[in-house]
Each structure stands twice: as C-alpha cells, then as structure tokens.
Design a protein around this motif. Structure first.
Motif, PDB file in Angstrom:
ATOM      1  N   THR A 173       0.832  -1.201   0.000  1.00  0.00           N
ATOM      2  CA  THR A 173       0.000   0.000   0.000  1.00  0.00           C
ATOM      3  C   THR A 173       0.870   1.256   0.000  1.00  0.00           C
ATOM      4  N   SER A 174       1.932   1.224   0.798  1.00  0.00           N
ATOM      5  CA  SER A 174       2.863   2.367   0.821  1.00  0.00           C
ATOM      6  C   SER A 174       3.526   2.554  -0.537  1.00  0.00           C
ATOM      7  N   ILE A 175       3.945   1.444  -1.142  1.00  0.00           N
ATOM      8  CA  ILE A 175       4.602   1.521  -2.454  1.00  0.00           C
ATOM      9  C   ILE A 175       3.652   2.116  -3.484  1.00  0.00           C
ATOM     10  N   LYS A 176       2.403   1.658  -3.454  1.00  0.00           N
ATOM     11  CA  LYS A 176       1.428   2.164  -4.415  1.00  0.00           C
ATOM     12  C   LYS A 176       1.220   3.663  -4.226  1.00  0.00           C
ATOM     13  N   GLY A 177       1.161   4.093  -2.947  1.00  0.00           N
ATOM     14  CA  GLY A 177       0.977   5.517  -2.670  1.00  0.00           C
ATOM     15  C   GLY A 177       2.130   6.352  -3.188  1.00  0.00           C
ATOM     16  N   PHE A 178       3.365   5.898  -2.971  1.00  0.00           N
ATOM     17  CA  PHE A 178       4.533   6.642  -3.433  1.00  0.00           C
ATOM     18  C   PHE A 178       4.636   6.642  -4.960  1.00  0.00           C
ATOM     19  N   LEU A 179       4.227   5.534  -5.600  1.00  0.00           N
ATOM     20  CA  LEU A 179       4.217   5.501  -7.066  1.00  0.00           C
ATOM     21  C   LEU A 179       3.265   6.566  -7.613  1.00  0.00           C
ATOM     22  N   LYS A 180       2.121   6.710  -6.943  1.00  0.00           N
ATOM     23  CA  LYS A 180       1.153   7.717  -7.361  1.00  0.00           C
ATOM     24  C   LYS A 180       1.719   9.126  -7.195  1.00  0.00           C
ATOM     25  N   LEU A 181       2.411   9.350  -6.043  1.00  0.00           N
ATOM     26  CA  LEU A 181       3.013  10.661  -5.797  1.00  0.00           C
ATOM     27  C   LEU A 181       4.091  10.990  -6.821  1.00  0.00           C
ATOM     28  N   ILE A 182       4.894   9.966  -7.159  1.00  0.00           N
ATOM     29  CA  ILE A 182       5.956  10.173  -8.158  1.00  0.00           C
ATOM     30  C   ILE A 182       5.353  10.559  -9.499  1.00  0.00           C
ATOM     31  N   ARG A 183       4.312   9.820  -9.910  1.00  0.00           N
ATOM     32  CA  ARG A 183       3.683  10.097 -11.200  1.00  0.00           C
ATOM     33  C   ARG A 183       3.073  11.514 -11.212  1.00  0.00           C
ATOM     34  N   GLU A 184       2.429  11.896 -10.098  1.00  0.00           N
ATOM     35  CA  GLU A 184       1.784  13.213 -10.038  1.00  0.00           C
ATOM     36  C   GLU A 184       2.807  14.353 -10.020  1.00  0.00           C
ATOM     37  N   SER A 185       4.002  14.077  -9.493  1.00  0.00           N
ATOM     38  CA  SER A 185       5.028  15.132  -9.401  1.00  0.00           C
ATOM     39  C   SER A 185       5.830  15.299 -10.683  1.00  0.00           C
ATOM     40  N   MET A 186       5.641  14.390 -11.611  1.00  0.00           N
ATOM     41  CA  MET A 186       6.400  14.474 -12.850  1.00  0.00           C
ATOM     42  C   MET A 186       5.729  15.436 -13.825  1.00  0.00           C
ATOM     43  N   THR A 187       6.547  16.025 -14.688  1.00  0.00           N
ATOM     44  CA  THR A 187       6.044  16.921 -15.727  1.00  0.00           C
ATOM     45  C   THR A 187       6.217  16.268 -17.084  1.00  0.00           C
ATOM     46  N   HIS A 188       5.613  16.857 -18.095  1.00  0.00           N
ATOM     47  CA  HIS A 188       5.703  16.285 -19.445  1.00  0.00           C
ATOM     48  C   HIS A 188       7.124  16.354 -19.999  1.00  0.00           C
ATOM     49  N   GLU A 189       7.942  17.228 -19.411  1.00  0.00           N
ATOM     50  CA  GLU A 189       9.309  17.357 -19.919  1.00  0.00           C
ATOM     51  C   GLU A 189      10.231  16.275 -19.367  1.00  0.00           C
ATOM     52  N   ASP A 190       9.770  15.554 -18.340  1.00  0.00           N
ATOM     53  CA  ASP A 190      10.611  14.509 -17.751  1.00  0.00           C
ATOM     54  C   ASP A 190      10.862  13.377 -18.734  1.00  0.00           C
ATOM     55  N   ASP A 191      11.921  12.630 -18.475  1.00  0.00           N
ATOM     56  CA  ASP A 191      12.352  11.539 -19.360  1.00  0.00           C
ATOM     57  C   ASP A 191      11.221  10.526 -19.552  1.00  0.00           C
ATOM     58  N   SER A 192      10.920  10.210 -20.829  1.00  0.00           N
ATOM     59  CA  SER A 192       9.845   9.253 -21.127  1.00  0.00           C
ATOM     60  C   SER A 192      10.177   7.849 -20.623  1.00  0.00           C
ATOM     61  N   LYS A 193      11.483   7.573 -20.466  1.00  0.00           N
ATOM     62  CA  LYS A 193      11.875   6.267 -19.947  1.00  0.00           C
ATOM     63  C   LYS A 193      11.333   6.047 -18.524  1.00  0.00           C
ATOM     64  N   ILE A 194      11.310   7.123 -17.750  1.00  0.00           N
ATOM     65  CA  ILE A 194      10.829   7.011 -16.376  1.00  0.00           C
ATOM     66  C   ILE A 194       9.350   6.614 -16.372  1.00  0.00           C
ATOM     67  N   TYR A 195       8.592   7.179 -17.312  1.00  0.00           N
ATOM     68  CA  TYR A 195       7.186   6.809 -17.421  1.00  0.00           C
ATOM     69  C   TYR A 195       7.041   5.318 -17.726  1.00  0.00           C
ATOM     70  N   ARG A 196       7.888   4.848 -18.643  1.00  0.00           N
ATOM     71  CA  ARG A 196       7.817   3.412 -18.986  1.00  0.00           C
ATOM     72  C   ARG A 196       8.194   2.552 -17.791  1.00  0.00           C
ATOM     73  N   TYR A 197       9.201   2.975 -17.050  1.00  0.00           N
ATOM     74  CA  TYR A 197       9.602   2.211 -15.862  1.00  0.00           C
ATOM     75  C   TYR A 197       8.475   2.173 -14.827  1.00  0.00           C
ATOM     76  N   LEU A 198       7.812   3.352 -14.665  1.00  0.00           N
ATOM     77  CA  LEU A 198       6.693   3.400 -13.722  1.00  0.00           C
ATOM     78  C   LEU A 198       5.575   2.456 -14.158  1.00  0.00           C
ATOM     79  N   ASN A 199       5.329   2.380 -15.445  1.00  0.00           N
ATOM     80  CA  ASN A 199       4.283   1.470 -15.949  1.00  0.00           C
ATOM     81  C   ASN A 199       4.624   0.017 -15.631  1.00  0.00           C
ATOM     82  N   VAL A 200       5.900  -0.332 -15.821  1.00  0.00           N
ATOM     83  CA  VAL A 200       6.332  -1.702 -15.526  1.00  0.00           C
ATOM     84  C   VAL A 200       6.159  -2.011 -14.047  1.00  0.00           C
ATOM     85  N   VAL A 201       6.601  -1.077 -13.184  1.00  0.00           N
ATOM     86  CA  VAL A 201       6.490  -1.298 -11.740  1.00  0.00           C
ATOM     87  C   VAL A 201       5.033  -1.435 -11.321  1.00  0.00           C
TER      88      VAL A 201
END
Length: 379
Positions: A173-201
């Motif tokens: 539950t904690s991991i899921k919450g932090f994943l959500k926070l990470i995704r919400e704190s990212m901007t469109h200019e951030d590396d697209s690879k990070i988005y793909r990694y987040l999707n995998v996780v």
C-alpha cells in the motif's frame, strides 16, 4: 455305517497327507505368507471342522472363531483372493488323497466331497463377509484420517495466507501511494523512460496483488472481502493479457483473442483475473516444452445462460495420472510447483458462481471458465 463313513474314515486317517498337500500348494502360490506353528494349528482345526459331519456346520464352534481369523487376515494385509484360492486348494488336496484309494466307492466319494464342499462354502462365506466388513471399516478410518490431514494442511495454508497478506499488503500500500506521488510530481518534460519504468512497476504491483488475492481464497479469515463489480469480458481480459504480453513476445507464442461483446459479468474482478493469469501462465509453461509453432487462443461466447471463456494451446497433454485430481490441492507435475494454483482457481470460480474445467489431448489442451449470467449477483 452310513454310505460315506468308509470314505470319511479314510480321509481322517490321511489327515496329515491332506494338510501337507494343501500347505504345499498355498506356500507355492503365496511364499512367505503361511509359515509358522499358528498356521498349522488353524489348519488342523479347519480340517476337523470339515470332517465332523456329525456336527451341523452351522453349529460348529469354528464359526465363532471366524471373526478372529478374518481380523488376523486384515491385520496382516492378506488379500481376499487368498481365502478363495485356499478353498480351491483344500478341494484339490482332498480329491487327490481320496483318489489314491481305488477301493472307495465313487458315488460315496462324490457324496462326501459335496458335503465337504458345503461346509467349506459356509466357512468361506462367513470369513469373507467379516473380512469385507473389517476392510471397509479400515478404509473408512483411513479416509477419515486423510481428510483430516488434508483439512489441517488447508487450514495451515489459510493461516499462512492471512499472515502473509497482513505482512505484505501494508508495504505494498505504501509503495502504491509513493508511485502515485511520483507520477503526479512528474512533468511532461521529464524523461519518457521514467514513465515506462513506472508502468512496468505498476503492472508488477498489480500482478503481486492478484497473487495475494488468490492465496487468500484458502483463508477463512479474509483480510478484505473483494466486492462484486460489473465488467465486460474485454475489460476482464485486457489488463491480464497486457501484463503477460512480454512473455508472449519473449517466448514467440502467437496469441489470438475472439470475444463476444455486449455481455456483463458480475464478479470479483481481481480474483477472477488471478484465475485467468494462472490459466494463461500454465499454458505458456506447457508451450515452453515444444519446439514447433506455439499457439494460444482465447475465445469468449454465450452457451445457454452462461458466458464461457476458453483458453487453448497446442502444447503437450496434461499427464493422465493427474487429470482426475488436477484441481485438488498439492497436485502438480511441475518440479517446482506447489500444486495450489488450480485449486485456488477452482475456489475462486465457485465463489463467483462459475466453474472451471479442461480437456487435454496430445495436440491441444483447453481450459474453460464458465460464468452463470442469471445466477450472478452483487455481494
């Protein structure tokens, strides 16, 4: 003298020869079973019963000892056919001894043998009846013990599952919450690879969540009872297939999906997705054992009042020796398998007013999930 007295006296006089012949035959047929002084003592008692024609066979004391003899046979794991064969050897032994004396009247000899046969049959029937009663009682007790052991193992699994859910779900539950926070704190200019990694996780997170939900089906004290929701077959399947898509690609498996659209299933979505994930993974495991073109097909259609989803693959057949018990706990042909996967699937499908079955041949294996549309209700 009665008509058979002469023949009876001759048989009594040659008691040792009769017993010796019977003993030789039974030892040859079943070496190691009928040795020792106690066997010979029982044999002499039985012979006396046979030739004591002056005592009605139903009143002879040996019948009162039949339960004791039958119990001894059961305790020593002596099969029932030994009793039947023993009867045959007694008949042969007495025939052979009587045939040695050509002065005996053939008609009287036949009359005597018929009377002896009648006495043998009564004792044999009595012992066999008691033998079967004792054997059935023993089997019932063994089945009760096996059932108790089976239930104890399932209860242990349930306790372990509940404990595991408590220990694992909190950090998840904690991991899921932090994943959500990470995704919400990212901007469109951030590396697209990070988005793909987040999707995998996040996909792997959902896979772990499904595994926990499946194991909890064995727990009598479920941590959280999943609600029933309305989903289409496409919604049910797409997320599972997307999670497993890397495996389809890596293992060169050609997947085809044909679903009848327009139906709504009322189910526990995550739990049923665990069933689908388990069935597909088992199919992929089977396909890993072949070298030719690998194919898996998923087909959904209506059959009477049920929606049916079939998962077929062209891998090898399921081992015949486990097909009848495949959905029972701890049954598996995998070296490192627990034998719990399909047992969990069966429990989940029953809870969702459905069923799971399979047919398996050398060229194709098909697992079928059935969802009763009219019986489904929200819980």
């Amino acid at each position: 003298m009665t008509r058979v007295d002469k023949e009876l006296a001759y048989l009594r006089e040659h008691k040792g020869a009769v017993i010796e012949r019977w003993h030789a035959k039974i030892r040859k047929a079943y070496p190691g079973y009928y040795e020792g002084a106690s066997v010979l003592l029982e044999t002499e008692r039985y012979f006396e019963y046979l030739i004591s024609l002056h005592i009605p066979k139903e009143q002879h004391e040996i019948l009162s000892k039949a339960p004791e003899w039958a119990k001894r046979l059961v305790e020593h794991n002596i099969p029932l056919h030994h009793i039947l064969r023993s009867h045959h050897y007694w008949r042969n032994a007495m025939n052979e001894v009587l045939a040695q004396n050509r002065e005996l009247d053939p008609v009287s000899t036949l009359l005597l043998l018929n009377e002896l046969e009648s006495r043998m049959q009564l004792y044999e029937e009595t012992v066999c009846h008691i033998f079967l009663e004792l054997t059935n009682a023993r089997m019932t007790e063994q089945e009760r013990a096996i059932t108790q052991l089976h239930d104890d193992r399932l209860n242990l699994i349930g306790k372990m599952a509940a404990s595991m859910a408590h220990e694992i779900r909190n950090p998840l539950t904690s991991i899921k919450g932090f994943l959500k926070l990470i995704r919400e704190s990212m901007t469109h200019e951030d590396d697209s690879k990070i988005y793909r990694y987040l999707n995998v996780v996040e996909n792997e997170f959902e896979n772990i969540h499904m595994q926990i939900t499946g194991l909890l089906s064995f727990s009598k004290k479920r941590v959280i009872e999943e609600p029933f929701v309305h989903v289409t077959p496409r919604q049910l399947l797409d997320s599972v297939v997307s999670l497993l898509n890397p495996r389809f690609l890596n293992e060169n498996v050609n997947l085809t999906v044909e679903l009848l659209e327009g139906e709504l299933l009322t189910i526990q979505k995550v739990a049923v997705q665990q069933v689908i994930s388990n069935v597909i993974n088992n199919g992929l495991d089977a396909l890993s054992r072949i070298k030719h073109d690998k194919e898996m097909g998923i087909r959904g259609y209506m059959r009477n009042d049920a929606y049916v989803i079939e998962f077929s693959n062209n891998g090898p057949a399921i081992a015949p020796e486990i097909q009848l018990t495949l959905f029972e706990p701890f049954v598996t042909d995998k070296v490192e398998g627990t034998g719990l996967g399909l047992a969990i699937c069966k429990t989940i499908m029953q809870k969702n007013n459905g069923g799971i079955s399979f047919i398996s041949a050398d060229d194709r294996t098909t697992f079928t999930l059935t969802f009763q549309i009219n019986e489904q209700s929200e819980a």
